[in-house]
Write a protein that holds these residues in place. Sequence first.
Motif, PDB file in Angstrom:
ATOM      1  N   LYS A  28       0.835  -1.202   0.000  1.00  0.00           N
ATOM      2  CA  LYS A  28       0.000   0.000   0.000  1.00  0.00           C
ATOM      3  C   LYS A  28       0.873   1.257   0.000  1.00  0.00           C
ATOM      4  O   LYS A  28       0.611   2.209  -0.740  1.00  0.00           O
ATOM      5  CB  LYS A  28      -0.922   0.021   1.222  1.00  0.00           C
ATOM      6  CG  LYS A  28      -2.093  -0.931   1.141  1.00  0.00           C
ATOM      7  CD  LYS A  28      -2.952  -0.832   2.388  1.00  0.00           C
ATOM      8  CE  LYS A  28      -4.100  -1.812   2.390  1.00  0.00           C
ATOM      9  NZ  LYS A  28      -4.891  -1.743   3.626  1.00  0.00           N
ATOM     10  N   LEU A  29       1.911   1.257   0.840  1.00  0.00           N
ATOM     11  CA  LEU A  29       2.806   2.417   0.907  1.00  0.00           C
ATOM     12  C   LEU A  29       3.531   2.630  -0.423  1.00  0.00           C
ATOM     13  O   LEU A  29       3.703   3.766  -0.874  1.00  0.00           O
ATOM     14  CB  LEU A  29       3.813   2.252   2.041  1.00  0.00           C
ATOM     15  CG  LEU A  29       3.253   2.393   3.460  1.00  0.00           C
ATOM     16  CD1 LEU A  29       4.329   2.093   4.485  1.00  0.00           C
ATOM     17  CD2 LEU A  29       2.692   3.784   3.678  1.00  0.00           C
ATOM     18  N   ALA A  30       3.952   1.537  -1.062  1.00  0.00           N
ATOM     19  CA  ALA A  30       4.624   1.657  -2.347  1.00  0.00           C
ATOM     20  C   ALA A  30       3.674   2.243  -3.395  1.00  0.00           C
ATOM     21  O   ALA A  30       4.072   3.078  -4.211  1.00  0.00           O
ATOM     22  CB  ALA A  30       5.152   0.298  -2.804  1.00  0.00           C
ATOM     23  N   THR A  31       2.426   1.823  -3.352  1.00  0.00           N
ATOM     24  CA  THR A  31       1.441   2.344  -4.294  1.00  0.00           C
ATOM     25  C   THR A  31       1.207   3.836  -4.056  1.00  0.00           C
ATOM     26  O   THR A  31       1.170   4.630  -5.001  1.00  0.00           O
ATOM     27  CB  THR A  31       0.108   1.577  -4.159  1.00  0.00           C
ATOM     28  OG1 THR A  31       0.348   0.193  -4.377  1.00  0.00           O
ATOM     29  CG2 THR A  31      -0.910   2.075  -5.150  1.00  0.00           C
ATOM     30  N   VAL A  32       1.071   4.208  -2.805  1.00  0.00           N
ATOM     31  CA  VAL A  32       0.862   5.624  -2.479  1.00  0.00           C
ATOM     32  C   VAL A  32       2.075   6.449  -2.903  1.00  0.00           C
ATOM     33  O   VAL A  32       1.924   7.534  -3.482  1.00  0.00           O
ATOM     34  CB  VAL A  32       0.572   5.787  -0.966  1.00  0.00           C
ATOM     35  CG1 VAL A  32       0.618   7.243  -0.562  1.00  0.00           C
ATOM     36  CG2 VAL A  32      -0.771   5.171  -0.624  1.00  0.00           C
ATOM     37  N   ASP A  33       3.284   5.922  -2.660  1.00  0.00           N
ATOM     38  CA  ASP A  33       4.487   6.650  -3.057  1.00  0.00           C
ATOM     39  C   ASP A  33       4.556   6.820  -4.569  1.00  0.00           C
ATOM     40  O   ASP A  33       4.907   7.889  -5.063  1.00  0.00           O
ATOM     41  CB  ASP A  33       5.739   5.927  -2.553  1.00  0.00           C
ATOM     42  CG  ASP A  33       5.916   6.046  -1.043  1.00  0.00           C
ATOM     43  OD1 ASP A  33       5.264   6.925  -0.445  1.00  0.00           O
ATOM     44  OD2 ASP A  33       6.700   5.264  -0.476  1.00  0.00           O
ATOM     45  N   SER A  34       4.234   5.771  -5.308  1.00  0.00           N
ATOM     46  CA  SER A  34       4.283   5.888  -6.767  1.00  0.00           C
ATOM     47  C   SER A  34       3.227   6.877  -7.272  1.00  0.00           C
ATOM     48  O   SER A  34       3.458   7.604  -8.230  1.00  0.00           O
ATOM     49  CB  SER A  34       4.103   4.527  -7.434  1.00  0.00           C
ATOM     50  OG  SER A  34       2.809   4.023  -7.203  1.00  0.00           O
ATOM     51  N   MET A  35       2.079   6.914  -6.602  1.00  0.00           N
ATOM     52  CA  MET A  35       1.051   7.884  -6.981  1.00  0.00           C
ATOM     53  C   MET A  35       1.536   9.303  -6.703  1.00  0.00           C
ATOM     54  O   MET A  35       1.293  10.219  -7.501  1.00  0.00           O
ATOM     55  CB  MET A  35      -0.251   7.597  -6.233  1.00  0.00           C
ATOM     56  CG  MET A  35      -0.954   6.344  -6.723  1.00  0.00           C
ATOM     57  SD  MET A  35      -2.361   5.836  -5.741  1.00  0.00           S
ATOM     58  CE  MET A  35      -3.404   7.248  -5.802  1.00  0.00           C
ATOM     59  N   LYS A  36       2.225   9.499  -5.589  1.00  0.00           N
ATOM     60  CA  LYS A  36       2.766  10.820  -5.268  1.00  0.00           C
ATOM     61  C   LYS A  36       3.784  11.250  -6.311  1.00  0.00           C
ATOM     62  O   LYS A  36       3.831  12.423  -6.698  1.00  0.00           O
ATOM     63  CB  LYS A  36       3.401  10.816  -3.880  1.00  0.00           C
ATOM     64  CG  LYS A  36       2.396  10.773  -2.746  1.00  0.00           C
ATOM     65  CD  LYS A  36       3.092  10.770  -1.404  1.00  0.00           C
ATOM     66  CE  LYS A  36       2.099  10.690  -0.256  1.00  0.00           C
ATOM     67  NZ  LYS A  36       2.775  10.629   1.050  1.00  0.00           N
ATOM     68  N   VAL A  37       4.622  10.313  -6.761  1.00  0.00           N
ATOM     69  CA  VAL A  37       5.621  10.622  -7.789  1.00  0.00           C
ATOM     70  C   VAL A  37       4.919  11.062  -9.076  1.00  0.00           C
ATOM     71  O   VAL A  37       5.301  12.061  -9.695  1.00  0.00           O
ATOM     72  CB  VAL A  37       6.534   9.405  -8.051  1.00  0.00           C
ATOM     73  CG1 VAL A  37       7.377   9.606  -9.299  1.00  0.00           C
ATOM     74  CG2 VAL A  37       7.421   9.133  -6.853  1.00  0.00           C
ATOM     75  N   GLU A  38       3.898  10.335  -9.479  1.00  0.00           N
ATOM     76  CA  GLU A  38       3.168  10.680 -10.699  1.00  0.00           C
ATOM     77  C   GLU A  38       2.466  12.031 -10.564  1.00  0.00           C
ATOM     78  O   GLU A  38       2.445  12.827 -11.508  1.00  0.00           O
ATOM     79  CB  GLU A  38       2.147   9.588 -11.051  1.00  0.00           C
ATOM     80  CG  GLU A  38       2.770   8.295 -11.507  1.00  0.00           C
ATOM     81  CD  GLU A  38       3.637   8.465 -12.741  1.00  0.00           C
ATOM     82  OE1 GLU A  38       3.243   9.201 -13.660  1.00  0.00           O
ATOM     83  OE2 GLU A  38       4.722   7.870 -12.772  1.00  0.00           O
TER      84      GLU A  38
END
Length: 143
Positions: A28-38
Amino acid sequence: MKALYFILVAAIVVSCQNQGKMEIEKAKLATVDSMKVEIEKQRVIDSMQVEMVKIEEAKIETQKEVVVVNQQAPGSTTTTTSTTTQKKGWSSTAKGAVIGAGVGAATGAIISKKKVQGAIIGGIAGAGVGAGTGAIIDGSKKE
């Protein structure tokens, strides 16, 4: 003895369940981080597009038509029209370098654990890639 085995099996089952929950949380954290990057990339792109629109508007405003009227004799009139323009603007190489540096710095700062170092390295790498891409675009425009 049976109680000891029972406690041992129960501990293993509980620890496996907790480990699964931890992996889900990491995902979940990895998904949130990748969304923040995008989101950050899109914000940088949007801001660069706004700046490009401003540059284009300024370019249009600088192109003015000047009409000069010269009177030589009482009955004859000569009209001369000239258009003045300013510099063309940024080359694709410069635009690519600036955009690449911005996106690279933002991405480097977000991804790296050492934020400043990541931003610097990402900015340099992004500027290089962007300048190279812009140079290719400039070359294809000349042909």
